[in-house]
Design a protein around this motif. Structure first.
Motif, PDB file in Angstrom:
ATOM      1  N   ARG A 128      -1.226 -40.033  -9.956  1.00 51.64           N
ATOM      2  CA  ARG A 128      -1.317 -40.899  -8.792  1.00 51.64           C
ATOM      3  C   ARG A 128      -2.161 -42.117  -9.147  1.00 51.64           C
ATOM      4  N   LYS A 129      -1.530 -43.259  -9.193  1.00 50.43           N
ATOM      5  CA  LYS A 129      -2.210 -44.503  -9.529  1.00 50.43           C
ATOM      6  C   LYS A 129      -3.004 -44.318 -10.819  1.00 50.43           C
ATOM      7  N   ARG A 130      -4.339 -44.491 -10.756  1.00 48.61           N
ATOM      8  CA  ARG A 130      -5.163 -44.347 -11.947  1.00 48.61           C
ATOM      9  C   ARG A 130      -5.883 -43.007 -11.964  1.00 48.61           C
ATOM     10  N   GLY A 131      -5.304 -42.026 -11.330  1.00 46.31           N
ATOM     11  CA  GLY A 131      -5.903 -40.691 -11.289  1.00 46.31           C
ATOM     12  C   GLY A 131      -5.571 -39.898 -12.538  1.00 46.31           C
ATOM     13  N   SER A 132      -5.631 -38.592 -12.404  1.00 47.52           N
ATOM     14  CA  SER A 132      -5.330 -37.716 -13.536  1.00 47.52           C
ATOM     15  C   SER A 132      -4.640 -36.461 -13.025  1.00 47.52           C
ATOM     16  N   ILE A 133      -3.970 -35.775 -13.930  1.00 49.90           N
ATOM     17  CA  ILE A 133      -3.296 -34.526 -13.581  1.00 49.90           C
ATOM     18  C   ILE A 133      -4.300 -33.393 -13.826  1.00 49.90           C
ATOM     19  N   VAL A 134      -5.121 -33.142 -12.826  1.00 49.41           N
ATOM     20  CA  VAL A 134      -6.226 -32.198 -12.984  1.00 49.41           C
ATOM     21  C   VAL A 134      -5.719 -30.787 -13.247  1.00 49.41           C
ATOM     22  N   CYS A 135      -4.565 -30.454 -12.695  1.00 51.06           N
ATOM     23  CA  CYS A 135      -4.005 -29.117 -12.881  1.00 51.06           C
ATOM     24  C   CYS A 135      -3.734 -28.836 -14.359  1.00 51.06           C
ATOM     25  N   LYS A 136      -3.264 -29.834 -15.083  1.00 48.98           N
ATOM     26  CA  LYS A 136      -3.020 -29.675 -16.517  1.00 48.98           C
ATOM     27  C   LYS A 136      -4.332 -29.528 -17.274  1.00 48.98           C
ATOM     28  N   LEU A 137      -5.346 -30.272 -16.849  1.00 45.94           N
ATOM     29  CA  LEU A 137      -6.665 -30.137 -17.467  1.00 45.94           C
ATOM     30  C   LEU A 137      -7.200 -28.717 -17.308  1.00 45.94           C
ATOM     31  N   LEU A 138      -7.053 -28.165 -16.105  1.00 48.36           N
ATOM     32  CA  LEU A 138      -7.520 -26.805 -15.850  1.00 48.36           C
ATOM     33  C   LEU A 138      -6.762 -25.795 -16.708  1.00 48.36           C
TER      34      LEU A 138
ATOM     35  N   ILE B 162       4.428 -26.544 -12.658  1.00 48.19           N
ATOM     36  CA  ILE B 162       3.072 -26.370 -13.177  1.00 48.19           C
ATOM     37  C   ILE B 162       3.059 -25.368 -14.327  1.00 48.19           C
ATOM     38  N   GLN B 163       3.994 -24.426 -14.335  1.00 41.46           N
ATOM     39  CA  GLN B 163       4.042 -23.444 -15.421  1.00 41.46           C
ATOM     40  C   GLN B 163       4.172 -24.127 -16.785  1.00 41.46           C
ATOM     41  N   GLY B 164       4.755 -25.298 -16.814  1.00 48.51           N
ATOM     42  CA  GLY B 164       4.912 -26.029 -18.067  1.00 48.51           C
ATOM     43  C   GLY B 164       3.618 -26.604 -18.607  1.00 48.51           C
ATOM     44  N   PHE B 165       2.542 -26.614 -17.804  1.00 51.02           N
ATOM     45  CA  PHE B 165       1.256 -27.123 -18.271  1.00 51.02           C
ATOM     46  C   PHE B 165       0.563 -26.145 -19.215  1.00 51.02           C
ATOM     47  N   PHE B 166       0.994 -24.891 -19.210  1.00 50.05           N
ATOM     48  CA  PHE B 166       0.281 -23.853 -19.945  1.00 50.05           C
ATOM     49  C   PHE B 166       0.912 -23.630 -21.317  1.00 50.05           C
TER      50      PHE B 166
ATOM     51  N   SER C 249      -3.810 -27.104  -7.644  1.00 54.30           N
ATOM     52  CA  SER C 249      -2.356 -27.142  -7.841  1.00 54.30           C
ATOM     53  C   SER C 249      -1.702 -28.333  -7.135  1.00 54.30           C
ATOM     54  N   LYS C 250      -2.393 -28.922  -6.145  1.00 53.51           N
ATOM     55  CA  LYS C 250      -1.840 -30.118  -5.503  1.00 53.51           C
ATOM     56  C   LYS C 250      -2.029 -31.360  -6.362  1.00 53.51           C
ATOM     57  N   GLN C 251      -2.960 -31.284  -7.305  1.00 57.85           N
ATOM     58  CA  GLN C 251      -3.185 -32.417  -8.203  1.00 57.85           C
ATOM     59  C   GLN C 251      -2.385 -32.218  -9.484  1.00 57.85           C
ATOM     60  N   CYS C 252      -1.069 -32.141  -9.323  1.00 51.88           N
ATOM     61  CA  CYS C 252      -0.177 -31.886 -10.462  1.00 51.88           C
ATOM     62  C   CYS C 252       0.721 -33.079 -10.757  1.00 51.88           C
ATOM     63  N   LYS C 253       0.435 -34.219 -10.117  1.00 47.07           N
ATOM     64  CA  LYS C 253       1.210 -35.426 -10.359  1.00 47.07           C
ATOM     65  C   LYS C 253       0.260 -36.593 -10.606  1.00 47.07           C
TER      66      LYS C 253
END
Length: 356
Positions: free
Chosen positions: A108-118, A140-144, A102-106
């Motif tokens: 960051r540079k060339r990263g990814s939004i892992v929370c949305k992937l999950l 985060i609720q909007g990712f689902f 849930s902390k990876q929800c933004k």
């Protein structure tokens, strides 16, 4: 076919005994038996799930608490959800008190939004609804693509403050950073207490990566368009740690949603002690308490760390008697009962604000 009278089943998707404790407490409150299944890792570390009873046409609740081995727990949840889906379960609802990544929800540079992937993976595996608690960011609720019930632990933590902290009327609620001020203000208003904010942050804080302060500096590119000159952005400087508010002669209560690495909390406790606070409590929903957290807490000026049982931390409690646990199985069980019976969830959110 032998279908239970309840019309729903509750399963635990975890292979470790410590992580099934919360599931057992929830089923005891519901008055149902925990579903029969076997979750284990084979010798090659692949996850295998065997469901030992019929689930055809039933609503299934999967309880998954997240231990230190986060990725294994995620695979257990995904494999069990898919096993139930292929066994013709009617609805599959995940009860995930602490939502991982849930902390990876933004971005960051060339990263990814892992929370949305999950979130996408859970939907693909067959889940149609999730019950969770105190998401790190409510957005985060909007990712689902399905409903998410984000329960709150604040009523239980507020009750602990009122019943277990002597002379709590002489306390002050402290936000560890300006970003946590809204949550702290909500606690302070409910308890009719004062509010203090710690301004300044330790090196390599989480916010550094989020706001891009360590991104490569903006320099003029002479090889680019000859007429394009972008203005240089002034670099941010971290201010020295200060406390906004009077904590002298008070009990300081720091509130947060997740406590993992505790270096920032230890530094905050030292500052509060210097400013005259005579007792320091930390209240958080999710007690991950990774690495050397128990030792650092035990050696620090912190008097007590209070967390809920959304994450198993019995080992950490043995290492540090300052860690206390608040049971939230009651609200999780009530959420399951209301969803199964088609009742409104509004009762569980009464007097709850966006900032809680």
């Amino acid at each position: 076919m032998n279908v239970p009278k309840s019309g729903y089943r509750v399963f635990s998707a975890n292979s470790t005994a410590a992580c099934t404790e919360l599931a057992k407490k929830i089923t005891e409150r519901l008055g149902v038996e925990l579903g029969k299944s076997v979750v284990y890792q084979e010798s090659n570390r692949e996850t295998r799930v065997d469901v030992k009873e019929s689930v055809r046409g039933q609503t299934i609740f999967i309880i998954q608490t997240i231990p230190r081995d986060v990725n294994t727990a995620i695979m257990e949840l995904l494999v069990m959800a898919y096993a139930l889906k292929t066994s013709c379960a009617k609805n599959i609802i995940g009860v995930i008190p602490y939502f991982p990544y849930s902390k990876q929800c933004k971005m960051r540079k060339r990263g990814s939004i892992v929370c949305k992937l999950l979130a996408s993976m859970l939907a693909k595996a067959g889940l149609s609804h999730i019950i969770t608690m105190d998401l790190h960011q409510k957005e985060i609720q909007g990712f689902f693509s399905f409903p998410v019930d984000n329960l709150r632990a604040s009523p239980f933590l507020l009750q602990y403050i009122q019943e277990e902290i002597p002379d709590y009327r002489n306390a002050i609620i402290v936000a560890k950073s300006p970003a946590a001020a809204k949550r702290a203000q909500s606690y302070a208003e409910r308890l009719r207490l004062g509010l203090a904010v710690i301004h300044g942050e330790a090196q390599c804080a989480e916010s550094d990566m989020a706001d891009g302060r360590h991104s490569p500096p903006c320099v003029r590119n002479t090889s680019g368009h000859p007429g394009l000159e972008l203005p240089l952005m002034m670099a941010k400087e971290k201010p020295p740690i200060t406390v906004v508010g009077d904590v002298g002669g008070r009990i300081a209560i720091i509130v947060d949603d997740i406590i993992d690495d505790v270096e920032d909390y230890v530094a905050a406790a030292d500052i509060l002690k210097e400013r005259g606070a005579y007792k320091i409590y930390i209240m958080a929903t999710h007690g991950l308490l990774s690495a050397d957290a128990p030792r650092l807490i035990e050696e620090s000026a912190i008097d007590e760390v209070v967390v809920t049982n959304t994450v198993p931390h019995e080992v950490q409690k043995l290492q540090c008697p300052k860690i206390k646990t608040v049971d939230v199985s009651m609200i999780l069980a009530e959420a399951i009962r209301r969803i199964h019976n088609g009742e409104s969830m509004a009762y569980l959110f009464r007097n709850i604000t966006v900032d809680d």
